[in-house]
Write an enzyme that holds these catalytic residues in place. Structure first.
Site, PDB file in Angstrom:
ATOM      1  N   ARG A  24       0.892  -1.148  -0.114  1.00  0.00           N
ATOM      2  CA  ARG A  24      -0.128   0.071  -0.053  1.00  0.00           C
ATOM      3  C   ARG A  24       0.885   1.250  -0.107  1.00  0.00           C
ATOM      4  NH1 ARG A  24      -4.184   0.147   4.296  1.00  0.00           N
ATOM      5  NH2 ARG A  24      -2.808  -1.034   5.576  1.00  0.00           N
ATOM      6  N   GLU A  25       2.042   1.197  -0.740  1.00  0.00           N
ATOM      7  CA  GLU A  25       2.787   2.379  -1.074  1.00  0.00           C
ATOM      8  C   GLU A  25       2.339   3.713  -1.536  1.00  0.00           C
ATOM      9  OE1 GLU A  25       3.454  -0.589  -2.376  1.00  0.00           O
ATOM     10  OE2 GLU A  25       5.255  -1.320  -1.619  1.00  0.00           O
ATOM     11  N   GLY A 447     -26.229   3.057  17.625  1.00  0.00           N
ATOM     12  CA  GLY A 447     -25.386   2.001  17.849  1.00  0.00           C
ATOM     13  C   GLY A 447     -24.024   2.223  18.350  1.00  0.00           C
ATOM     14  N   SER A 448     -23.101   2.830  17.687  1.00  0.00           N
ATOM     15  CA  SER A 448     -21.454   2.934  17.824  1.00  0.00           C
ATOM     16  C   SER A 448     -21.325   4.139  18.670  1.00  0.00           C
ATOM     17  CB  SER A 448     -20.818   2.816  16.591  1.00  0.00           C
ATOM     18  OG  SER A 448     -21.083   4.015  15.671  1.00  0.00           O
ATOM     19  N   GLU A 499     -20.480  -0.595  20.894  1.00  0.00           N
ATOM     20  CA  GLU A 499     -19.650  -1.626  19.930  1.00  0.00           C
ATOM     21  C   GLU A 499     -18.110  -1.180  19.973  1.00  0.00           C
ATOM     22  OE1 GLU A 499     -21.605  -0.965  16.184  1.00  0.00           O
ATOM     23  OE2 GLU A 499     -23.560  -0.956  17.220  1.00  0.00           O
ATOM     24  N   TRP A 576     -21.087  -6.165   1.620  1.00  0.00           N
ATOM     25  CA  TRP A 576     -19.741  -5.633   1.715  1.00  0.00           C
ATOM     26  C   TRP A 576     -18.565  -6.817   1.942  1.00  0.00           C
ATOM     27  CZ3 TRP A 576     -21.467  -1.327   6.041  1.00  0.00           C
ATOM     28  CH2 TRP A 576     -22.339  -0.526   5.019  1.00  0.00           C
ATOM     29  N   GLU A 620     -27.928  -0.036  -1.956  1.00  0.00           N
ATOM     30  CA  GLU A 620     -26.647  -0.008  -2.802  1.00  0.00           C
ATOM     31  C   GLU A 620     -26.333  -1.243  -3.501  1.00  0.00           C
ATOM     32  OE1 GLU A 620     -23.931   0.950   0.133  1.00  0.00           O
ATOM     33  OE2 GLU A 620     -22.846  -0.743  -0.192  1.00  0.00           O
ATOM     34  N   CYS A 658     -28.603   4.162   6.090  1.00  0.00           N
ATOM     35  CA  CYS A 658     -27.767   5.329   6.230  1.00  0.00           C
ATOM     36  C   CYS A 658     -28.119   6.503   5.074  1.00  0.00           C
ATOM     37  CB  CYS A 658     -26.203   5.162   6.327  1.00  0.00           C
ATOM     38  SG  CYS A 658     -25.796   3.842   7.415  1.00  0.00           S
ATOM     39  N   HIS A 709     -22.397  13.825  10.166  1.00  0.00           N
ATOM     40  CA  HIS A 709     -21.268  13.894   9.255  1.00  0.00           C
ATOM     41  C   HIS A 709     -20.264  15.095   9.620  1.00  0.00           C
ATOM     42  CE1 HIS A 709     -24.283  11.475   7.392  1.00  0.00           C
ATOM     43  NE2 HIS A 709     -22.999  10.653   6.734  1.00  0.00           N
TER      44      HIS A 709
HETATM   45 ZN   LIG Z   1     -25.935   4.858   9.382  1.00  0.00          ZN
END
Ligand SMILES: [Zn+2]
Length: 779
Positions: A24-25, A447-448, A499, A576, A620, A658, A709
């Site tokens: 991952r340079e 949640g998180s 979480e 995902w 998505e 989301c 955000h």
């Molecule tokens: Zn969300």
């Protein structure tokens, strides 16, 4: 020996290669440049070194015409915006002052100006920067990158084929610039854009390009007659140019459908088509239009976006058919290899049996080289490779990893009733109200909680062996205690454990489910310098032990208020991950759903009165073509219901998405039959509440009232106003108060302040509603 001259010309090629480098340079160099520890010259030298490495690797594998221009410091659609001079006004000064810094300003924004919007590249997990265009946009060719990379490859002795985003796709991916009427259609700029492409093509030809590839993946989506007409016009005009290289128009990710005759008839020199998955229909469609006489066909027979070895014999059969349909047939992956990791050979910790089934970019390149050789020299030349491939495919088909009889028997026994709650929502709502005893406008989070430095340090310490599992668990429990205390103090009604133990909402579960595979080096670009390692659904899925129950139990033991059990839904788990290609997605979804169903049941047994199953990826993953969507939504919603329908009527099932634009999936949202859905709504001022109400959505809704955000803390008055708007659409008995999304990326102080304001706003309105019964106005 083969008899056709077409076969004699067959070559292997690729549309694009992963950009990041083995270590991952590229990410390191770019992020170093942003921090000021790497100079611009050093960054550009690193980038050039990586391109050289890729071309060397491709050439060594037998690729004779390497792609150029597929490389990018951030995103190839942003590169296209630069190449056609579509620089938004707000970035113009930065670009003129320094092209490199201006480029990154468009990608990431600066203190003063917003970046371009980012969105998903078709149905992949790659994200591109959306071009902003308007009636005043002036295009101007900037061939520096395209020509520079071509010269670089040629100087190294490579025959190179520059790749550009095609003009039609470029315009179809664009959106109206800020201040331009929303109804503005960028495709109307085609006549202005084509001369710029003509200039780029002339410059590339002057720099030595024999062929140039123009990518038009937007043509695999449903297109209006006007859009198809635009495509016909674009390639008629570009094809008519005298001073141009040969043109290869590429499409991928699905069948071309009604765009195929348009491109087949266009005066271009070749087409690249996808023949994998749903795009396999291109084969019959191509035959139906009489093939591509006199043209070159680049046949995408190796799946460029999944990680499994190719069925070489089946591909050879496809290629043999195609030989009769074009003047010359070359062999390629279906799309750029950008969407797969670099090298399966690096995964030394993967079960050797499974490792034989995996093909990443390096292996796929070898596959296309082998197929081209088989086509050129006859299958006799690759007998041993075909035998090895047959053996690997057979071992995959017969393995207990891909065929777990217990999992299969259980999936086969699923009935429609298993995917349906025993009681209808109205009855459940009464039971849940009685059990939970929540106030009107109940408050919760998604949640998180903030992922602090301490949590990341703890994870790194565990991975490096500096602490053991028990010490790690202690640190996580300390965090859960703090998060629960914080929520109690803020006055929230339904709590979460935060979480802290989850590295990622999919990987965390993938690591605990049998049949799922984690990779160590399987990095894939998500956007810019962000890379992800999607887990691999390798076999039949089962759950050897509960995955979240201990954490739930610990958190619930700290408080009298209900704590939500938190899970990731089956559709998102698939979306995902790299999915199996040896069975329908619906079958894989069913297996994942059954494993989650057990987890939901165990959470309920451990005392959870509320379980949330997130499906942010439901939209998505929609198929690119509308005709394929109903079948997808049917299995997707059934998988969610299968995961969540095993609970009692008084256990409340939540889900979360989301985003705020539902359009095509509004009916599917209803078919999830979740008791409560939370979704993003703050930035669109609760628009979605009105839309759900208009669609007759009958259950409880938590439209977000805090845009998470940004670090901005929403004031109490502001939240009250949003809730009033929500109440105009959704009755108070069915309206929840929550942020837009999880708080993982937020800081502690703003989280505390924002949640206190959320609770204060809910209390104000509750008081008003209580008064409202006595005649005071509400909303
Ligand atoms: Zn969300």
């Amino acid at each position: 020996m083969t008899t056709k001259s077409a076969a004699a010309a067959t070559l292997p090629t690729v549309h694009g290669y992963p950009r990041q480098g083995r270590g991952r340079e590229l990410k390191k160099a770019i992020e170093g440049y942003w921090r000021g520890t790497v100079t611009a010259d050093a960054l550009l030298a690193a980038a050039s070194g990586l391109r050289r490495e890729n071309w060397t690797r491709l050439t060594a594998a037998g690729i004779r015409e390497v792609p150029t221009g597929d490389f990018s410091l951030y995103d190839h659609v942003l590169d296209a915006s630069v190449a056609v001079g579509a620089i938004p006004d707000r970035h113009r000064a930065a670009v003129e002052a320094d092209p490199l810094d201006g480029y990154f300003a468009m990608a990431r924004g600066t203190q003063d100006v917003a970046p371009l919007e980012m969105t998903k590249w078709f149905d992949t997990n790659y994200h591109y920067l959306v071009p902003e265009l308007g009636p005043d946009t002036v295009f101007a060719a900037n061939p520096a990158k395209a020509v520079g990379e071509l010269r670089e490859a040629r100087a190294l002795g490579h025959d190179a084929r520059p790749v550009l985003v095609g003009p039609v796709t470029y315009l179809l991916l664009a959106k109206p610039a800020p201040g331009v009427a929303a109804g503005f259609q960028p495709i109307t700029l085609l006549d202005r854009l084509l001369p710029v492409y003509a200039q780029l093509l002339a410059d590339l030809r002057a720099a030595g390009a024999h062929w140039v590839q123009l990518d038009e993946p937007a043509l695999v989506q449903d297109r209006t007659p006007a859009e198809l007409n635009a495509a016909a016009r674009a390639y008629r005009d570009l094809g008519a140019l005298t001073d141009r290289p040969k043109l290869l128009v590429a499409s991928y990710f699905d069948r071309l459908g009604e765009a195929l005759p348009v491109l087949a008839k266009a005066p271009v020199d070749g087409l690249a088509l996808d023949f994998t998955g749903p795009a396999a229909a291109n084969l019959d469609d191509l035959a139906a239009v009489g093939g591509l006489p006199g043209k070159r066909l680049v046949a995408g027979v190796v799946d460029g976006r999944n990680v499994w070895i190719n069925d070489l014999e089946r591909s050879l059969a496809t290629l043999a058919t195609l030989l009769g349909l074009a003047d010359r047939v070359d062999v390629a992956p279906s799309c750029s290899l950008l969407h797969v990791p670099l090298d399966a050979g690096l995964e030394r910790e993967v079960d050797p049996q499974i490792a034989r089934w995996l093909a990443f970019a390096k292996q796929k390149t070898e596959e296309v080289a082998l197929l081209a050789r088989g086509l050129r020299e006859g299958t006799g030349a690759i007998t041993a490779d075909l035998a090895a491939n047959r053996a690997d495919l057979a071992s995959r088909a017969a393995s207990p990893i891909t065929r777990d009889p217990a999992v299969r028997a259980r999936a086969a026994a699923v009935t429609p009733d298993d995917a349906r709650r025993a009681r209808a929502y109205p009855e459940r709502a009464v039971a849940q109200r009685a059990r939970l005893g929540l106030p009107l406008l109940p408050t919760t989070t998604i949640g998180s909680f903030p992922q602090t430095t301490e949590l990341r340090v703890a994870r790194a310490d565990l991975a490096a062996g500096r602490i053991d599992a028990a010490a790690y668990r202690e640190r996580m429990e300390a965090e859960v205690r703090e998060v629960v205390a914080h929520q109690e103090k803020a006055g929230l009604d339904v709590l979460v454990h935060g979480e802290p133990e989850r590295n990622d909402m999919v990987q965390y579960f993938a690591e605990q489910l049998t049949g799922y595979l984690a990779t160590r080096h399987g990095w894939v670009q998500s956007y810019g310098t962000r890379y992800v390692r999607p887990p691999v659904l390798a076999g039949d899925i089962s759950r050897p032990h509960p995955m979240t129950v201990d954490w739930f139990r610990y958190a619930q033991g700290l408080t009298d208020r209900p704590v939500k059990g938190m899970l990731t839904g089956p559709v998102t788990m698939l979306a995902w991950s790299f999915v199996r290609d040896d069975q329908p997605l619906a079958d894989t979804a069913c297996q994942v759903a059954l494993a989650l169903r057990d987890e939901v049941t165990d959470l309920e047994a451990a005392g959870a009165a509320v379980v949330q199953v997130d499906e942010p990826a439901l939209r998505e993953t929609l198929p690119l073509r509308a005709a394929d969507r109903p079948a997808y939504l049917e299995w997707a919603t059934e998988a969610f219901r299968l995961a969540t329908s095993g609970v009692r009527a008084d256990t409340q099932v939540h889900t979360h998405m989301c985003y705020a634009e539902f359009g095509a999936i509004m009916t599917a949202i209803d078919e999830l039959d979740a008791d409560v859905i939370s979704l993003e709504a703050a930035r669109s001022h609760m628009e979605v509440a009105g839309e759900l109400a208009a669609a007759g959505y009958p259950r409880e809704v938590g439209p977000g009232v805090w845009d998470i955000h940004s670090p901005r803390v929403p004031g109490t008055e502001e939240v009250v106003e949003l809730l009033r708007t929500g109440l105009a659409a959704i009755p108070a008995e069915r309206l929840w108060v929550n942020p837009d999304c999880g708080l993982k990326t937020r800081g502690r102080p703003e989280t505390r302040a924002s949640l206190e304001n959320l609770v204060a706003a809910a209390r104000l309105l509750r008081a008003e509603l209580a008064g409202g019964a006595a005649g005071r106005p509400v909303g």
